[in-house]
Design a protein around this motif. Sequence first.
Motif, short mmCIF file in Angstrom:
data_model
loop_
_atom_site.label_atom_id
_atom_site.label_comp_id
_atom_site.label_asym_id
_atom_site.label_seq_id
_atom_site.Cartn_x
_atom_site.Cartn_y
_atom_site.Cartn_z
N ASP A 326 0.84 -1.20 0.00
CA ASP A 326 0.00 0.00 0.00
C ASP A 326 0.88 1.25 0.00
O ASP A 326 1.73 1.42 0.87
CB ASP A 326 -0.91 -0.02 1.24
N ARG A 328 0.29 4.17 0.87
CA ARG A 328 0.15 5.02 2.05
C ARG A 328 1.05 4.55 3.19
O ARG A 328 1.43 5.34 4.05
CB ARG A 328 -1.32 5.03 2.51
N ASP A 329 1.39 3.26 3.18
CA ASP A 329 2.28 2.71 4.21
C ASP A 329 3.73 2.61 3.73
O ASP A 329 4.66 2.67 4.52
CB ASP A 329 1.80 1.31 4.64
N THR A 331 5.82 4.50 1.24
CA THR A 331 5.86 5.66 0.35
C THR A 331 6.91 5.53 -0.75
O THR A 331 6.77 6.14 -1.81
CB THR A 331 6.13 6.94 1.16
N LEU A 337 -2.93 0.08 -3.68
CA LEU A 337 -3.71 0.57 -2.55
C LEU A 337 -4.70 -0.51 -2.13
O LEU A 337 -5.33 -1.15 -2.98
CB LEU A 337 -4.45 1.85 -2.96
N THR A 353 -8.87 7.69 -3.89
CA THR A 353 -7.62 7.86 -3.13
C THR A 353 -6.43 7.48 -3.99
O THR A 353 -5.38 8.15 -3.97
CB THR A 353 -7.64 7.01 -1.85
N TYR A 357 -2.58 9.39 -5.24
CA TYR A 357 -1.24 8.84 -5.01
C TYR A 357 -0.60 8.25 -6.27
O TYR A 357 0.56 7.83 -6.23
CB TYR A 357 -1.30 7.74 -3.94
#
Length: 410
Positions: A326, A328-329, A331, A337, A353, A357
């Motif tokens: 992911d 978000r975890d 980077t 995602l 979302t 990203y």
Amino acid sequence: MVESTRIYLSNITVELKYALVHEWLTPKAKGGSELVVQEILKYIDAELYALIDFQSTNPDSYLYKRTIGTTFLQHFPLARNGVQKYLPLLPIAIEQLDLRPYDVILSSSHAVAKGILTSPHQLHICYCHTPMRYAWDLTWDYLEGDRKGQGISGIVTRYILHRLRQWDVTSANRVDYFIANSHHTARRIWRCYRREAKVIYPPVNIDRFQKLTIQRSQKSDFYLTVCRLVSYKKIALIVQAFNKLQKPLIVIGEGSQIKQIRALAQSNVRILGWQPHSVVEEYMAKAKAFVYAACEDFGIALVEAQACGTPVIAYQQGGASETVRDIRDCTQTGTGLLFAEQTVNAIVEAVETFEKYQSQISMEQCYLQASKFSPTIFKKSYLEFIDQCGQEFSLKLKFKSKQLSQTQQI
């Protein structure tokens, strides 16, 4: 090249005879479990067995003209289209395979293959793709989605599934060592059978995607999903989400829900049905992202998408949590995602979302993540574990033989 056909006891080399047992071999069966069988046969000289075989007569199959042992189900009407219709007979059929001549039994099991009968001197190692899903996790989906789950026939079906679960647990005791295709599957094996399993991820032929990855430096403006169109794959949720988003989606696959999916789809969603590998690969390489809403034990399509340099938007349960990173975890190394619920709103939110990203996810990172599941890594891990099991099993036999000898002397 055959690499695992012998063991070493002291200074004596012992040649071993291998059998490999799989559920069914048909032209329509082309999933991850069949890829595992194909890979194992590349480096272990094993004789092959299955409930039914329609690949040894198929000129397009790698098994063409190969001698394959089968069961009485081979001669049943419509067996070529699958033996799931003969579900109550599967345990009986697999137990009819006579494997007495072999030293090592390797089973590739997602239903009943692990249930073959063995002798105390035979080593049985099972690569478990999943405990029988329609008897365990998917029981309610199976009952609700089929007319056989209703009324009097529903009572009979529930009883059959009850007996099938009992047999499934009993037959797990015939396995000496379990291999799971993911940590998710290993947890399911423990929950169903109370058995530990070594995790060895299945092989994904990522090399065939590398050229596409290099060629496609720019992505097209559409999302993609590829799978069988059956209820537990949750394709209807994906289609409804994209109806709401009004973003372009391409759906590739066939199955019992294809009419329902076509009826749901609005003009922004294209249902292509079955497509050859070359077409699937081309769409995977061009897609903005690959979308998946099912809870899979591993999920080979998610890895294939990443091998194309394509990010993945997937339901976070099951194998996806082990194959997709992911953004978000992670980077720096994110490849997609993950979303938490199998709902239309969760998919809508995940896609929105993702688009925030998207620029942070590189094709190179996607391919590097996919490379962790290459056939080379599978081969090394599988052969090492087979050798380890062989050594442990040999020591156990010698210890038991010594104990028996001492008891007889007393």
